[in-house]
Enzyme design. Structure first.
Site, PDB file in Angstrom:
ATOM      1  N   CYS A 233      44.905  42.715  40.839  1.00 39.27           N
ATOM      2  CA  CYS A 233      46.031  42.334  39.981  1.00 39.27           C
ATOM      3  C   CYS A 233      46.922  43.565  39.865  1.00 39.27           C
ATOM      4  CB  CYS A 233      45.544  41.805  38.631  1.00 39.27           C
ATOM      5  SG  CYS A 233      44.451  42.934  37.718  1.00 39.27           S
ATOM      6  N   ARG A 238      42.823  41.512  35.065  1.00 40.31           N
ATOM      7  CA  ARG A 238      42.853  40.103  35.453  1.00 40.31           C
ATOM      8  C   ARG A 238      41.934  39.876  36.658  1.00 40.31           C
ATOM      9  NH1 ARG A 238      49.313  39.591  35.906  1.00 40.31           N
ATOM     10  NH2 ARG A 238      49.013  41.775  36.487  1.00 40.31           N
TER      11      ARG A 238
END
Length: 278
Positions: A233, A238
């Protein structure tokens, strides 16, 4: 066994739900880690929880030296949190978010055998009474045993771009992936990356989708369970959530690219692709 377990002997349960928490709330070996911002922790947290917000600890150097620094930092953090490796550690935030996922992944990478994320977070544990009191605990000497097989570095990725047995999974927003929102020196994506926003793994109530749902959506975008999947990410948060989701879906070989786009997109010597919306 929790409903999100893959059911294989090789895999541990990476997440636990609110029912599990209620049943094990008084276990002497349970440590709760609140991974929210410090102001949220002090406004009200689960009784007995310790605080660790992983957000300030960004790592944009995945060279050999950079990983050594990361390892030393994890050992210091987990020692300061009073973690030994003999307990069950459950990380949580408001839902099944990237902070709690990063905490779980970091503990797993550091060699902790029973690190979990609370599925749905505080939203799912709505019956729990929150407190502003902070319990005292003793620091430990956490024994770091790194698991390099679940971490990716830029040299690892650079050597594997284009290989059919390795797939790169970009879980940033559409705007980041298509270079419409640039958060580094360069916009774009790692060449050949598959893309899906990390939030696609979440149900409407903030819990992680079922293994069947996750497997179907990952296979629909072309992710091969037989391949090594490397998630990334902007900073590996994430991507940590995507790591958990892939594991839950039965993908056995998954790595989180720690440096992610904050490293890759700020270098001039790494290849970049510029995807365009159709």
């Amino acid at each position: 066994m929790d409903r999100k377990s893959t059911g294989t002997e090789q895999e541990t349960e990476l997440i636990v739900d609110a029912r599990w928490l209620r049943e094990h709330r008084d276990d002497a070996s349970l440590i709760l880690i609140d991974t929210r911002a410090v102001k949220d922790f002090h406004a009200g947290h689960l009784s007995g929880a310790r605080h660790f917000d992983p957000f300030p600890f960004h790592h944009t150097d995945t060279s050999e030296r950079g990983i050594a620094v990361f390892d030393a930092q994890l050992q210091w953090i987990f020692s300061a949190l009073g973690i030994t490796g003999r307990e069950t550690v459950v990380c949580y935030e408001n839902e099944s978010g990237m902070r709690a996922a990063r905490g779980q992944w970091a503990l797993e990478y550091a060699g902790h055998p029973t690190a979990r994320m609370l599925d749905g977070g505080l939203k799912a544990a709505a019956g729990e009474t929150l407190t502003t009191g902070v319990d005292k605990f003793a620091a430990t000497d956490f024994g770091l045993s790194p698991r390099p097989e679940i971490l990716a570095t830029y040299p690892h990725l650079l050597e594997r771009i284009g290989r059919p047995d390795v797939q790169i999974f970009d879980v940033r927003s559409d705007e980041e992936y298509f270079g419409e929102r640039v958060r580094a020196k360069h916009g774009g994506a790692i060449p050949g990356a598959f893309h899906q926003d990390w939030t696609a793994a979440l149900a409407a109530d903030g819990t992680v989708k079922s293994p069947t749902e996750l497997r179907a959506q990952f296979e629909a975008i072309g992710l091969d369970p037989a391949a090594e999947i490397v998630t990334y990410c902007q900073g590996g948060y994430r991507a940590a959530h995507a790591y958990i989701a892939l594991k839950i879906a039965g993908y056995p070989k998954v790595r989180n690219y720690l440096g992610s786009w904050a490293e890759w997109g700020n270098r001039d010597d790494l290849p970049i692709e510029h995807p365009r919306r159709k």
